[in-house]
Design an enzyme around this catalytic site. Structure first.
Site, PDB file in Angstrom:
ATOM      1  N   CYS A  16      71.417  11.009  43.578  1.00 44.58           N
ATOM      2  CA  CYS A  16      71.520  12.324  42.950  1.00 44.58           C
ATOM      3  C   CYS A  16      72.528  13.195  43.692  1.00 44.58           C
ATOM      4  O   CYS A  16      72.370  13.480  44.873  1.00 44.58           O
ATOM      5  CB  CYS A  16      70.154  12.999  42.923  1.00 44.58           C
ATOM      6  SG  CYS A  16      70.186  14.656  42.230  1.00 44.58           S
ATOM      7  N   PHE A  17      73.564  13.614  43.005  1.00 43.97           N
ATOM      8  CA  PHE A  17      74.667  14.298  43.687  1.00 43.97           C
ATOM      9  C   PHE A  17      74.304  15.665  44.237  1.00 43.97           C
ATOM     10  O   PHE A  17      74.984  16.178  45.110  1.00 43.97           O
ATOM     11  CB  PHE A  17      75.934  14.336  42.861  1.00 43.97           C
ATOM     12  CG  PHE A  17      75.867  14.855  41.446  1.00 43.97           C
ATOM     13  CD1 PHE A  17      74.875  15.710  40.993  1.00 43.97           C
ATOM     14  CD2 PHE A  17      76.855  14.479  40.548  1.00 43.97           C
ATOM     15  CE1 PHE A  17      74.861  16.181  39.690  1.00 43.97           C
ATOM     16  CE2 PHE A  17      76.860  14.946  39.238  1.00 43.97           C
ATOM     17  CZ  PHE A  17      75.851  15.800  38.815  1.00 43.97           C
TER      18      PHE A  17
END
Length: 175
Positions: A16-17
Site C-alpha cells: 500500500c503506497f
C-alpha cells in the site's frame, strides 16, 4: 520546485503506497529526500486509476517515486531502508493486502541502479531474511501519478489505514 542538477530518481513498490510514502518521508526528509509521489508503474494499462489498479487487472503496482540528492543520501541507503520497512518475502502480498498491485519491486532507472538493487537484494536475502526474497528488480517503465487525494495520504488522514507489514525492522547494517 527547483531541484539540484544532481537530482536522481528511485522507484519502489512495497505494498500500500500510503504507508510506503509516509515511512520514506518520515525517515529521509531533510536527509536527501527532495520530493516523493505515489503512483502506478509496471503494468500495461495507460493512465490507470486507483479503482482500476485495485482490480489487479492492470499489471500496475502501487509504488513510490522519490527524487533525491545523491550527495546527501545514496541509492544504496534508500534500498536498505526499502528492505527494512516492508516484508519482501511474500509474493504479491503485504500483510492483509493481497494482489499483484501490492508486490515488492524495485524499478530501476539505469544500469547502476540495477546493479545496486541486485547487490542489496542479495545481501538482504542472505544477511537479514535468510530466505529467497520475492522482490522483483525490473526496468522502470511509464510512471503514472496517483490521484491527488492519495498524495501525503497519511499526513492528511492521520487515522488512515496503515498496512501492519509496514514498520522498520531492526537489522544490523549490511556488510
Amino acid at each position: 520546485m527547483s531541484l539540484p542538477e544532481t537530482t536522481e530518481k528511485a522507484t519502489f513498490a512495497a505494498g500500500c503506497f500510503w504507508g510506503v510514502e509516509h515511512f520514506f518521508r518520515k525517515h529521509f526528509t531533510g536527509k536527501g529526500l527532495l520530493d516523493a509521489r505515489v503512483g502506478y508503474i509496471g503494468g500495461d494499462t495507460a493512465h490507470p486509476t486507483y479503482r482500476s489498479v485495485c482490480t489487479g487487472k492492470t499489471g500496475h503496482a502501487e509504488a513510490l517515486q522519490i527524487l533525491y540528492n545523491p550527495s546527501e543520501v545514496t541509492y544504496e541507503k534508500l534500498l536498505e531502508f526499502f528492505f527494512q520497512m516492508h516484508d519482501p518475502t511474500t509474493v504479491d502480498r503485504q500483510g492483509p493486502d493481497v494482489g499483484s498491485q501490492y508486490r515488492s519491486a524495485i524499478f530501476f532507472h539505469n544500469d547502476q541502479q540495477e546493479k545496486s538493487a541486485r547487490r542489496i537484494l542479495e545481501k538482504a536475502q542472505v544477511q537479514w531474511y535468510k530466505v529467497d526474497l520475492a522482490t522483483q528488480v525490473i526496468p522502470a517503465g511509464e510512471w503514472y501519478d496517483a490521484e491527488d487525494y492519495h498524495q501525503l495520504y497519511l499526513d492528511n488522514n492521520p487515522g488512515g489505514y496503515e498496512c501492519p507489514s509496514h514498520y522498520v525492522r531492526n537489522f544490523p547494517p549490511l556488510t
